[in-house]
Design an enzyme around this catalytic site. Structure first.
Site, PDB file in Angstrom:
ATOM      1  N   LYS A  23      11.305   4.079  -2.501  1.00  0.00           N
ATOM      2  CA  LYS A  23      10.289   3.448  -1.645  1.00  0.00           C
ATOM      3  C   LYS A  23       9.116   4.414  -1.569  1.00  0.00           C
ATOM      4  O   LYS A  23       9.254   5.531  -1.064  1.00  0.00           O
ATOM      5  CB  LYS A  23      10.857   3.134  -0.256  1.00  0.00           C
ATOM      6  CG  LYS A  23       9.844   2.436   0.647  1.00  0.00           C
ATOM      7  CD  LYS A  23      10.483   1.863   1.906  1.00  0.00           C
ATOM      8  CE  LYS A  23       9.417   1.241   2.793  1.00  0.00           C
ATOM      9  NZ  LYS A  23       9.963   0.529   3.957  1.00  0.00           N
ATOM     10  N   GLU A  62      12.931   7.532   0.102  1.00  0.00           N
ATOM     11  CA  GLU A  62      11.554   7.246   0.536  1.00  0.00           C
ATOM     12  C   GLU A  62      10.771   8.529   0.811  1.00  0.00           C
ATOM     13  O   GLU A  62      10.726   9.006   1.940  1.00  0.00           O
ATOM     14  CB  GLU A  62      11.547   6.358   1.787  1.00  0.00           C
ATOM     15  CG  GLU A  62      10.129   5.988   2.220  1.00  0.00           C
ATOM     16  CD  GLU A  62      10.058   5.174   3.510  1.00  0.00           C
ATOM     17  OE1 GLU A  62       8.953   4.726   3.845  1.00  0.00           O
ATOM     18  OE2 GLU A  62      11.088   5.005   4.184  1.00  0.00           O
TER      19      GLU A  62
END
Length: 295
Positions: free
Chosen positions: A213, A176
């Site tokens: 992400k 992420e």
């Protein structure tokens, strides 16, 4: 690795619920849920209250496999139980929802326009416990504030280095690298970020699988080549501070990108609501986020 879980995350319809507020963000999450800071006197009580909130969300009849593929948990939640089962087991056995674990320890100060992850000193132990508790994958976050090529390269390198360690433990890492939605050069950061991610993906062994992400891109469908990369199980989007309505609207314009929202998921939920009110509110949110995820 559980192949049924892998198939569900790779091809299933739905989104990933982020229930991983950590110690730093828990007081704010509780406050939004209608629990004031004077309601608890120490960290144990605070985590107990937030687990009750998460438990209420997870046990809600609206929280089902029809809409939700996976759920990201905070470390404390992994060791807590729901109806005498550890939370990851409850999610999979009772709900058929795939459990993930947040593993990062927060962010460093801004340097070269980015915030790297702080060292994860107990990572080996944490991954061992995660495997024992039937966790499928992990999540770790770092943040890009400016379109600084050096900083973004360092940040992506760090994510993939730790990601490889997670893969070796038998888990699927959600990488992420968030781009701050308030950044003045967000679109330029996204271009640099995508180049670095593609370079890292090209170096992976054929069988290595990761997830990504990412902030919802400025340019619609900008991450389509990441979504199509054979190493990538799924690309999920964070709401990143957008309101629930704006996050859903932006997400819906990006094909193949699915949601992994926390704030947008719990928006409007309070401890004071009756079960009927609570379930009605979360049901509406879940259905709307799902609709945006399958476009």
């Amino acid at each position: 690795m559980n192949e049924n879980q892998m198939k569900r995350i790779h091809t299933g319809k739905g989104f990933i619920a982020a229930l991983d507020q950590s110690g730093g963000s828990t007081p704010k999450a509780l406050l939004e849920y209608g629990i004031k800071e004077n309601s608890y006197s120490n960290e144990d009580e605070m985590f107990g209250l937030v687990h009750e909130m998460r438990k209420r969300i997870i046990k809600s009849p609206a929280f089902t496999l029809e809409y939700i593929l996976g759920a990201i948990l905070f470390e404390d939640t992994m060791y807590r139980t729901i109806d005498n089962q550890y939370t990851p087991d409850y999610l999979w056995k009772e709900k058929n929802i795939v459990p993930f674990l947040k593993v990062d320890k927060g962010l460093t100060e801004i340097e070269n326009g980015v915030q790297l992850m702080k060292p994860i000193s107990n990572l080996d132990d944490l991954l061992k416990h995660a495997v024992e508790k039937n966790i499928f994958g992990t999540k770790m976050r770092s943040v890009i504030k400016e379109a600084n090529a050096k900083g973004i390269k360092m940040l992506v390198n760090q994510q993939f280095e730790i990601g490889k360690q997670i893969v070796e433990a038998g888990l699927v890492p959600i990488i992420e690298p968030e781009v701050d939605i308030h950044s003045t050069d967000k679109e330029e950061s996204e271009k640099l970020l995508k180049l670095e991610i593609l370079e890292q993906l090209s170096k992976l062994d054929k069988e290595t699988k990761v997830m990504l992400k990412l902030s919802i891109p400025t340019q619609d469908n900008f991450y389509i080549d990441l979504i199509d990369d054979p190493h990538v199980v799924r690309v999920v989007a964070l709401s990143g501070g957008y309101s629930q309505a704006e996050a859903k609207e932006r997400l819906g314009r990006n094909h193949g990108l699915i949601a992994s929202f926390s704030r947008a998921l719990s928006q409007g939920l309070t401890a004071q609501q009756t079960e009927e009110e609570f379930n009605g509110t979360i049901s509406k949110s879940i259905k709307e986020i799902y609709e945006a995820s399958i476009k």
